[in-house]
Design a protein around this motif. Structure first.
Motif, mmCIF file in Angstrom:
data_model
loop_
_atom_site.group_PDB
_atom_site.id
_atom_site.type_symbol
_atom_site.label_atom_id
_atom_site.label_comp_id
_atom_site.label_asym_id
_atom_site.label_seq_id
_atom_site.Cartn_x
_atom_site.Cartn_y
_atom_site.Cartn_z
ATOM 1 N N PHE A 94 41.920 58.338 31.863
ATOM 2 C CA PHE A 94 42.330 58.740 33.218
ATOM 3 C C PHE A 94 43.129 57.636 33.905
ATOM 4 C CE2 PHE A 94 39.360 56.280 35.908
ATOM 5 C CZ PHE A 94 38.415 55.882 34.959
ATOM 6 N N GLY A 95 43.911 58.055 34.880
ATOM 7 C CA GLY A 95 44.721 57.113 35.646
ATOM 8 C C GLY A 95 44.035 56.743 36.935
ATOM 9 N N ASN A 96 44.084 55.468 37.263
ATOM 10 C CA ASN A 96 43.530 55.003 38.541
ATOM 11 C C ASN A 96 44.253 53.714 38.888
ATOM 12 O OD1 ASN A 96 41.938 54.830 40.840
ATOM 13 N ND2 ASN A 96 40.038 54.325 39.759
ATOM 14 N N VAL A 97 44.083 53.280 40.116
ATOM 15 C CA VAL A 97 44.603 51.968 40.473
ATOM 16 C C VAL A 97 43.615 50.932 39.946
ATOM 17 C CG1 VAL A 97 43.463 51.985 42.739
ATOM 18 C CG2 VAL A 97 45.486 50.566 42.389
ATOM 19 N N ALA A 98 44.153 49.813 39.431
ATOM 20 C CA ALA A 98 43.310 48.691 39.039
ATOM 21 C C ALA A 98 43.668 47.544 39.966
ATOM 22 C CB ALA A 98 43.564 48.310 37.589
ATOM 23 N N VAL A 99 42.661 46.868 40.466
ATOM 24 C CA VAL A 99 42.920 45.806 41.442
ATOM 25 C C VAL A 99 42.570 44.468 40.828
ATOM 26 C CG1 VAL A 99 42.597 45.092 43.821
ATOM 27 C CG2 VAL A 99 42.194 47.465 43.182
ATOM 28 N N ASP A 100 43.497 43.544 40.936
ATOM 29 C CA ASP A 100 43.309 42.210 40.390
ATOM 30 C C ASP A 100 43.058 41.280 41.575
ATOM 31 O OD1 ASP A 100 43.319 40.013 38.819
ATOM 32 O OD2 ASP A 100 45.168 40.517 37.755
ATOM 33 N N TRP A 101 41.801 41.206 41.978
ATOM 34 C CA TRP A 101 41.485 40.442 43.195
ATOM 35 C C TRP A 101 41.733 38.947 42.998
ATOM 36 C CZ3 TRP A 101 40.983 43.623 47.136
ATOM 37 C CH2 TRP A 101 40.424 44.882 46.943
ATOM 38 N N GLU A 102 41.743 38.518 41.714
ATOM 39 C CA GLU A 102 41.863 37.079 41.425
ATOM 40 C C GLU A 102 43.290 36.573 41.617
ATOM 41 O OE1 GLU A 102 39.013 35.384 40.531
ATOM 42 O OE2 GLU A 102 38.135 37.337 41.048
ATOM 43 N N ARG A 103 44.232 37.389 41.168
ATOM 44 C CA ARG A 103 45.631 36.945 41.247
ATOM 45 C C ARG A 103 46.301 37.556 42.456
ATOM 46 N NH1 ARG A 103 47.513 36.395 35.214
ATOM 47 N NH2 ARG A 103 45.550 36.793 34.161
ATOM 48 N N GLN A 104 47.296 36.849 42.988
ATOM 49 C CA GLN A 104 48.039 37.411 44.105
ATOM 50 C C GLN A 104 49.166 38.299 43.612
ATOM 51 O OE1 GLN A 104 49.445 34.806 47.122
ATOM 52 N NE2 GLN A 104 47.571 35.205 48.240
ATOM 53 N N GLY A 105 49.490 39.281 44.418
ATOM 54 C CA GLY A 105 50.687 40.063 44.158
ATOM 55 C C GLY A 105 51.858 39.358 44.821
ATOM 56 N N ALA A 106 52.944 40.070 45.005
ATOM 57 C CA ALA A 106 54.099 39.483 45.686
ATOM 58 C C ALA A 106 53.725 39.216 47.136
ATOM 59 C CB ALA A 106 55.281 40.440 45.610
ATOM 60 N N LEU B 2 34.451 50.663 29.234
ATOM 61 C CA LEU B 2 35.903 50.722 29.093
ATOM 62 C C LEU B 2 36.377 50.018 27.829
ATOM 63 C CD1 LEU B 2 37.039 50.014 32.759
ATOM 64 C CD2 LEU B 2 37.124 52.184 31.527
ATOM 65 N N TRP B 3 37.442 50.555 27.263
ATOM 66 C CA TRP B 3 38.026 49.993 26.039
ATOM 67 C C TRP B 3 39.456 49.559 26.350
ATOM 68 C CZ3 TRP B 3 35.034 49.997 21.484
ATOM 69 C CH2 TRP B 3 33.761 50.606 21.650
ATOM 70 N N GLY B 4 39.836 48.405 25.801
ATOM 71 C CA GLY B 4 41.165 47.897 26.130
ATOM 72 C C GLY B 4 41.922 47.345 24.957
ATOM 73 N N ASP B 5 42.671 46.326 25.252
ATOM 74 C CA ASP B 5 43.639 45.744 24.330
ATOM 75 C C ASP B 5 43.272 44.257 24.229
ATOM 76 O OD1 ASP B 5 45.976 44.331 23.560
ATOM 77 O OD2 ASP B 5 47.278 45.917 24.345
ATOM 78 N N ASP B 6 43.127 43.757 23.021
ATOM 79 C CA ASP B 6 42.669 42.369 22.861
ATOM 80 C C ASP B 6 43.551 41.360 23.577
ATOM 81 O OD1 ASP B 6 40.658 43.340 21.348
ATOM 82 O OD2 ASP B 6 41.586 42.852 19.410
ATOM 83 N N ASN B 7 44.856 41.654 23.652
ATOM 84 C CA ASN B 7 45.771 40.664 24.225
ATOM 85 C C ASN B 7 45.901 40.731 25.742
ATOM 86 O OD1 ASN B 7 46.411 39.525 21.742
ATOM 87 N ND2 ASN B 7 47.937 41.119 21.348
ATOM 88 N N PHE B 8 45.440 41.819 26.295
ATOM 89 C CA PHE B 8 45.553 41.985 27.744
ATOM 90 C C PHE B 8 44.180 41.666 28.331
ATOM 91 C CE2 PHE B 8 45.752 44.698 31.631
ATOM 92 C CZ PHE B 8 46.874 44.114 32.197
ATOM 93 N N PRO B 9 44.123 40.836 29.363
ATOM 94 C CA PRO B 9 42.814 40.326 29.804
ATOM 95 C C PRO B 9 41.892 41.348 30.471
ATOM 96 C CG PRO B 9 44.581 39.528 31.231
ATOM 97 C CD PRO B 9 45.238 40.244 30.108
ATOM 98 N N TYR B 10 42.392 42.535 30.770
ATOM 99 C CA TYR B 10 41.555 43.511 31.474
ATOM 100 C C TYR B 10 41.362 44.752 30.624
ATOM 101 C CZ TYR B 10 42.902 40.382 35.197
ATOM 102 O OH TYR B 10 43.117 39.272 35.943
#
Lengths: 642, 642
Positions: free
Chosen positions: B80-92, B110-118
């Protein structure tokens, strides 16, 4: 060495006029012995052009005007902003690829960066915040670096020139003068300096006025320049630009810092200015230090307001205006503003009383009109309003399926809106077309937040000049205008003291102290919290602060005020929910059809605040907080022995 | 293995409702034995939310609703699609960093991608075209890769799951189903496949209807799927989303392709649909092949128009409408549209004649109303218009500086606009508030291009349902509705045959064949060239084609037409310049305050077409072309012996 800061007035969409202005400034700079002249970002095409950016013929045209400027660089170095078109590569989605570029023209040709394939520099990152949506139009240096699998560091070398037999290494920034903090500027300067020493940093900008922005920029620039020890030229433009829904005034305030981070000289705000800096590379200059004008207060807002309104009128060729003058403060301030800009002979003030308008406000309206000496007329609306009500109630509505006939009854709420539309759409719209101009929208930001205005009524007009000012700022400006501009009580003090009221029903009788449902001393600050911060506040945030007892401090209103307005928690919550629903409901629907708003704050309605007609929503956590508060409230009623 | 395509109706801004819808579909999918269910892009928060994206409390809320979905994944895999929030890093610019993300939930986690941290996947590139401005809100995978100095290839590995004791490798795409060509899709699929084999590609989308888009998408998907030999699930949603100025209908048409690029099954257009695909990995399925519905013709436009209008009415809670019925084709089509959606008992048709309205059109209006069986009323406006003119001409205007009195005279042009505003702002606005709903804006795209409407008059209303249709499409729809929907002449044929006219002056007498200044058979196509292509056409392009004799072919109008309308080159040029000035001048000013427009074409007015009130501009090359043409024109008058 003499450097000219070419703070010009940019006319967006008119590369012909901008090129003409630049040519004139180049001539003057040469006459005064300048060896380098710097113009602002995108000074040939303009910045805010809407989808004109998608017209290939416009792009070619701007490039061709740029050629004319390059021709003039034989005996002066000219730095200027223009669009650069990469006809060979595609942009996103098959559109023509274009760059927001900085050109270094000297000896009749362009100078660039060995690692970048084109003889110009492009903006590192796109601005995609506030009302900017650069990614729609421009391909950035970051994107270029990613595409070419290059490190961006390699692409930001200084431009090496020989000026007057002296080598000159120019670091180039494009509107990267640090927004809210030093980080962007610091990173960009560091990246350039990693490649080679720099003699002068040049930052070409297209940076609109926002209250307090120059004050902040100066603080950041001084600090960063001092840290890196390289002189810095910041060149911005004047004039206005717009995206349809917002008019942006540009104040210029181009400035030059020596290597110690001291301000050497600056251009005047809100006026085209060619400033020649007599600059010896890497040496401090012992001239008296000027100061960046403080743009945090009401004076700067007044300047930006009059400047933006004046040039918007000029840009659409409007020489006369009609203003509905109710006797309230918003229309009074607009009457002063337009009279100061256009002269009393070009302003028609119109009082349009119904039976609900008091002698007090009618008298105040006339008094102000007399003080200003404008054209004045009284157009009573009661007869027309009564006619409309009678026509609606007297006309049979037939259901053609069943031949059933119904008659409609006009409620008092509907009558209020009929009055407002009668004034604007019937009288002011017609009158202004004949008088030879437009009619103003007198709405302020507090009203715009919650849609406290009638669509096609008082929310209509060609421009909402005060649409980005909270009600308390309107009062501040009224007092400022009396005190500083007129030096006398042109706006009657009674207008300032009177309860704000729409006077559309007996419930809004000013003589009985009855007025708007908006309690400005609190709601101004509540609404500001919804709109202005980067992280927009919602009822969840407000309620959490309320629960913690820090709401007044957080939103900036007067301490003790909230308890005095809302004795019970429930009153507070009902009020919060009511206005949130108005803001996201009817408020949004009305703003979508609202006139352009002059942007003065860090966040104006229009395209600086993106809308969606999605209705109101309260989060899960809001519901929890509400329950917690109301439960504890109820508990307080329960005798302790139970 | 059974895969469920969860084509749900997304309600933007209502994560609570969307989560509820998903839960219901998950239950049904489980009941039907599905092991995998796929939902659309951003199906929890919605996509077009305006600056609600800047509310941290809204973001947290969506994340928390997402947690509830993840809980349900113990015995089914949920994508499913949802917004993911990265509270640690700043956006623009210090804003909260957020991603447009795809989640793979299984076994309650949740299942992800080994190279992507989330543990989620994010969209590769932002959509910054048409009315999308993703870069304002989302940080993309490209940006992430650049920041981390990683190759994007490393970040697009398939997600590895064990389903039913079988390994399953899922390739993930987010709305990257190829826009106008195959390139994006091809690149994305290739990048994923470079990392590992893939058993199934999943593309979650939030893709609005546009005429011909599904037809095109299907062509691209089939071709690419066939080339890579991997089955492909495309999941889109239904419902509407809006950005204030545009309402977008979403048609769904989620579809499943086998490894040979053959369409296996698809969800119905414009309706929520849970489709279970019985799929054996990498095997062709021998079921009869369905077809993507052809969405290039008038039928699809009719579907999108009624669907979008219906759900917009529903979303703002509007159950009744009032329509000004002039006897012309636009209001007639709207009368049919709204009656079909709301029923005759909820539609009030109002004819508002002045002395300039013919018996012909008054009769036709009544005839249509009778055919539809709606509520009907006649509100003559002449008395009110005369009153307004008399009041304006009879009220003294006093110049308070000199006590000089003037009186104004109402011109016939101003009288035309007074009529239009009297109808909309006086009668329709009041009437609709009492009848219990809104009044419609009947403007079409041809009028909107050049501002051929009165502000606060016929350009007003709560929605311009036909605002993205050229006049010739309005006629086509009128005929379609009679033929295919009613099966009888509900819209009188005479209405279709009559000359289009505003009937605001004796110059627009329909009985004498006099009508609008817009010559639709040519101007519809000229205006379309200004607006719709990626590369917008300007007078320079038009004049170059005219000079080359290929204009009719290029813009798609009838051959021979231009010469028959404009005998002389000068006539053609005058007309071109006149309409270009209207389009960029008054047209823009009026569109800024226009109601929301239902978007149906590849480019609608609203935020799909960015405005700027910068006036008209003609390029250098335009001036050259004009001179060449007019010189050669003049030469043709010179006798050959000279």
């Amino acid at each position: 060495m003499k450097i000219a800061l070419g703070q010009m007035q940019v006319v967006p969409g008119r590369p012909d006029l901008n090129t003409q202005t630049m040519k004139k400034m180049i001539r003057e700079a040469k006459d005064q012995g300048a060896e380098l002249i710097i113009f602002p970002e995108l000074c040939i095409p303009g910045y805010l052009l809407g989808d004109t950016w998608e017209q290939s013929s416009y792009l070619s045209d701007c490039v061709s005007w740029g050629q004319e400027i390059i021709q003039l660089s034989r005996d002066i170095c000219i730095v200027f902003g223009n669009v650069a078109v990469d006809w060979e590569r595609q942009g996103a989605d098959g559109r023509v690829r274009k760059y927001n570029a900085c050109f270094f023209a000297h000896q009749g040709k362009l100078w660039g960066d060995d690692n970048f394939p084109y003889p110009y520099r492009i903006k590192t990152d796109n601005s995609d915040y506030r009302l900017f949506d650069d990614s729609r139009h421009f391909f950035s240096l970051s994107q270029f670096a990613a595409e070419e699998k290059m490190d961006i560091q390699q692409l930001v070398q200084p431009v090496h020139l020989i000026l007057n037999n002296q080598p000159l290494r120019l670091g180039c920034l494009l509107g990267e003068d640090g927004r809210d903090d030093d980080d962007i500027l610091k990173q960009r300067m560091a990246a350039t300096l990693q490649n080679s020493p720099v003699d002068l940093f040049i930052n070409i900008a297209s940076s609109p006025f926002a209250s307090g922005k120059n004050y902040q920029r100066n603080r950041i620039l001084s600090r960063q320049v001092k840290e890196w020890g390289v002189p810095f030229a910041y060149v911005n433009h004047t004039g206005i630009q717009n995206n349809g829904k917002n008019i942006l005034p540009y104040d210029g305030v181009s400035s030059f810092y020596d290597g110690q981070g001291e301000l050497v000289d600056l251009c005047a705000p809100f006026t085209p200015d060619l400033k020649i800096i007599d600059y010896a590379a890497r040496e401090d200059i012992g001239v008296p230090k000027p100061k960046i004008p403080d743009d945090r207060g009401i004076k700067a807002i007044y300047q930006a307001l009059t400047y933006g309104t004046k040039w918007f009128l000029d840009s659409i060729g409007m020489k006369k205006v009609v203003i509905g003058l109710s006797g309230g403060i918003d229309s009074a301030l607009n009457a002063c503003l337009y009279t100061l800009i256009l002269g009393h002979e070009n302003v028609l003030l119109v009082n349009m009383p119904s039976i609900y308008n008091s002698e007090t406000t009618k008298g105040l309206a006339y008094q102000l009109a007399e003080n200003l000496g404008c054209y004045y007329a009284v157009f009573p609306i009661q007869e027309a309003v009564d006619y409309t009500v009678k026509q609606i109630e007297g006309t049979p509505i037939i259901h053609l399926s069943g031949k059933k006939e119904i008659n409609l009854v006009v409620s008092s709420f509907v009558k209020e809106n009929i009055q407002a539309r009668d004034r604007s759409a019937r009288i002011l719209a017609g009158l202004s077309a004949i008088f030879g101009g437009g009619f103003t929208c007198n709405a302020n930001k507090s009203e715009a937040t919650v849609g406290y205005a009638t669509l096609y009524g008082d929310s209509a007009g060609f421009l909402a000049a005060l649409g980005d000012l909270w009600k308390h700022q309107v009062y501040d400006l009224a007092q400022y205008v009396n005190r500083e501009i007129f030096g006398t009580e042109v706006i009657p003090q009674q207008m300032i003291d009177l309860v704000p009221s729409a006077e559309l029903s007996p419930m809004q009788n000013v003589d009985e102290g009855k007025g708007d449902p908006i309690r400005y001393p609190y709601h101004d600050y509540l609404f500001r919290a919804f709109i202005e911060p980067w992280e927009r506040k919602t009822p969840e945030d407000i309620l959490a602060w309320y629960q913690q007892g820090i709401l007044e401090e957080k939103i900036g209103c007067q301490p003790g005020l909230i308890k005095s307005i809302f004795p019970e928690d429930k009153d507070f919550i009902d009020d919060l929910e009511y206005w949130w629903k108005q803001y996201t409901g009817m408020g949004a629907a009305k703003r979508i059809q609202a006139p352009p708003i002059l942007a003065l704050s860090p966040r104006a309605f229009g395209l600086d605040h993106r809308e969606a007609q999605n209705g109101s929503y309260f989060t899960k956590r809001y519901a929890q907080l509400k329950q917690e508060i109301l439960m504890s409230d109820r508990n307080s009623y329960i005798p302790s022995e139970l």
